[in-house]
Design an enzyme around this catalytic site. Structure first.
Site, PDB file in Angstrom:
ATOM      1  N   ASN A   9      38.779  51.632   5.444  1.00  0.00           N
ATOM      2  CA  ASN A   9      38.279  50.998   4.219  1.00  0.00           C
ATOM      3  C   ASN A   9      38.606  49.508   4.317  1.00  0.00           C
ATOM      4  O   ASN A   9      39.746  49.119   4.138  1.00  0.00           O
ATOM      5  CB  ASN A   9      38.986  51.648   3.020  1.00  0.00           C
ATOM      6  CG  ASN A   9      38.662  50.967   1.707  1.00  0.00           C
ATOM      7  OD1 ASN A   9      37.789  50.110   1.637  1.00  0.00           O
ATOM      8  ND2 ASN A   9      39.375  51.352   0.661  1.00  0.00           N
ATOM      9  N   TRP A  10      37.579  48.739   4.626  1.00  0.00           N
ATOM     10  CA  TRP A  10      37.821  47.314   4.857  1.00  0.00           C
ATOM     11  C   TRP A  10      38.038  46.548   3.556  1.00  0.00           C
ATOM     12  O   TRP A  10      38.387  45.367   3.582  1.00  0.00           O
ATOM     13  CB  TRP A  10      36.651  46.696   5.647  1.00  0.00           C
ATOM     14  CG  TRP A  10      36.519  47.217   7.051  1.00  0.00           C
ATOM     15  CD1 TRP A  10      37.320  48.152   7.674  1.00  0.00           C
ATOM     16  CD2 TRP A  10      35.541  46.831   8.023  1.00  0.00           C
ATOM     17  NE1 TRP A  10      36.883  48.370   8.965  1.00  0.00           N
ATOM     18  CE2 TRP A  10      35.790  47.568   9.207  1.00  0.00           C
ATOM     19  CE3 TRP A  10      34.457  45.941   8.015  1.00  0.00           C
ATOM     20  CZ2 TRP A  10      35.015  47.434  10.361  1.00  0.00           C
ATOM     21  CZ3 TRP A  10      33.679  45.812   9.166  1.00  0.00           C
ATOM     22  CH2 TRP A  10      33.963  46.547  10.317  1.00  0.00           C
ATOM     23  N   SER A 213      49.128  52.918   3.028  1.00  0.00           N
ATOM     24  CA  SER A 213      50.000  52.361   4.065  1.00  0.00           C
ATOM     25  C   SER A 213      50.097  53.228   5.318  1.00  0.00           C
ATOM     26  O   SER A 213      51.174  53.349   5.903  1.00  0.00           O
ATOM     27  CB  SER A 213      51.388  52.057   3.491  1.00  0.00           C
ATOM     28  OG  SER A 213      51.291  51.107   2.446  1.00  0.00           O
ATOM     29  N   GLY A 235      44.551  48.355   5.139  1.00  0.00           N
ATOM     30  CA  GLY A 235      45.017  47.217   5.934  1.00  0.00           C
ATOM     31  C   GLY A 235      44.965  47.423   7.439  1.00  0.00           C
ATOM     32  O   GLY A 235      44.488  46.543   8.173  1.00  0.00           O
TER      33      GLY A 235
HETATM   34  P1  PGA Z   1      46.275  50.693   2.718  1.00  0.00           P
HETATM   35  O1  PGA Z   1      45.009  51.110   1.809  1.00  0.00           O
HETATM   36  O2  PGA Z   1      46.137  51.468   4.003  1.00  0.00           O
HETATM   37  O3  PGA Z   1      46.111  49.214   2.936  1.00  0.00           O
HETATM   38  O4  PGA Z   1      47.491  51.053   1.963  1.00  0.00           O
HETATM   39  C1  PGA Z   1      44.539  52.426   1.774  1.00  0.00           C
HETATM   40  C2  PGA Z   1      43.384  52.549   0.817  1.00  0.00           C
HETATM   41  O5  PGA Z   1      43.445  51.971  -0.282  1.00  0.00           O
HETATM   42  O6  PGA Z   1      42.376  53.221   1.116  1.00  0.00           O
END
Ligand code: PGA
Length: 251
Positions: A9-10, A213, A235
């Site tokens: 998910n960019w 994360s 991220g």
């Molecule tokens: P993150 O986002 O990996 O940056 O925590 C995950 C998401 O919101 O899909």
């Protein structure tokens, strides 16, 4: 056996040139990887370029959001048939940033699920509790409501193309991941709900991604849980190396 499914998910990141370059690298690095489904979800404005960049590969492309109606006077919105027409095969629906920053309700999200399915897009329904809700012992109640309301009116046949992403809001973009046990506990609750609502075959086939994360170094422990079937990665999907490492660790 469920094939793991990892989607990047960019979010609202990158620009036309860097988005295209990342898509080219994802294709080069990941087209040959088997035993896992891979998707990227760029911002709307880059979708066509990204579809073009990964054409002919196994990499799927999805939207990060969709509107409930197919067309009409809805300034600024993008419909499911539009996403389909530029080569998307999937769409993220009900992401916590849309629920909590943009005020999307379960009923609205449910309409979006129906619009996506009608257009032949595979939806990823995101659910997850806020930190205050977890601390108040309400995780199960919140996730149950989001799953039940989000899937209202769907059939078992619809469910064959649905993925659910469990993303505890306190773990998104914070560097604080749910432990594998915390993830497994909620994933098992979600699968149990699906079993009650749609039967064992649907529940056994459903992919439930974990998000929040996810990084190369925690992916393996998360994915080794029996009810964790992949990841929705924010991220770490913006850099091909970390995205590829997560994917390799998910197989
Ligand atoms: P993150 O986002 O990996 O940056 O925590 C995950 C998401 O919101 O899909």
């Amino acid at each position: 056996m469920r094939t793991p499914f990892v989607a990047g998910n960019w979010k609202m990141n990158l620009l036309a040139d860097t988005a295209k370059a990342l898509a080219v690298k994802v294709k080069e690095k990941l087209d040959g990887v088997s035993g896992v489904e891979v998707a990227v979800c760029p911002p709307f404005v880059f979708l066509k370029d990204v579809v073009e960049a990964v054409r002919g590969s196994r990499i799927q492309v999805g939207g990060q959001n969709v509107y409930t109606k197919d067309s009409g006077a809805f300034t600024g919105e993008v419909s499911a048939p539009m996403l389909k027409s530029v080569g998307c095969t999937l769409v993220i629906i009900g992401h916590s940033e849309r629920r909590h920053i943009l005020g999307e309700t379960d009923a609205f999200i449910n309409e979006k699920m129906k619009a996506a399915l009608k257009a032949g897009l595979k939806p990823i329904l995101c659910v997850g509790e806020l930190l205050a809700e977890r601390d108040a012992g309400k995780t199960e109640e919140v996730v149950r409501r989001q799953v039940v309301e989000g899937l209202k009116g769907l059939t078992a046949a619809d469910m064959a193309t649905v993925t659910i992403a469990y993303e505890p809001v306190w773990a998104i973009g914070t560097g604080r991941t749910a432990t594998p046990q915390q993830a497994q506990e909620v994933h098992a609750i979600i699968r149990g709900l699906i079993r009650q609502q749609f039967g064992a075959a649907v529940a056994d086939g459903l992919r439930i991604q974990y998000g929040g994360s996810v990084k190369a170094d925690n992916a393996k422990a998360l994915m080794s849980q029996p009810d964790v079937d992949g990841a929705l990665v924010g991220g770490a999907s913006l850099e091909v190396r970390s995205f590829a490492d997560i994917i390799k660790n998910s197989i």
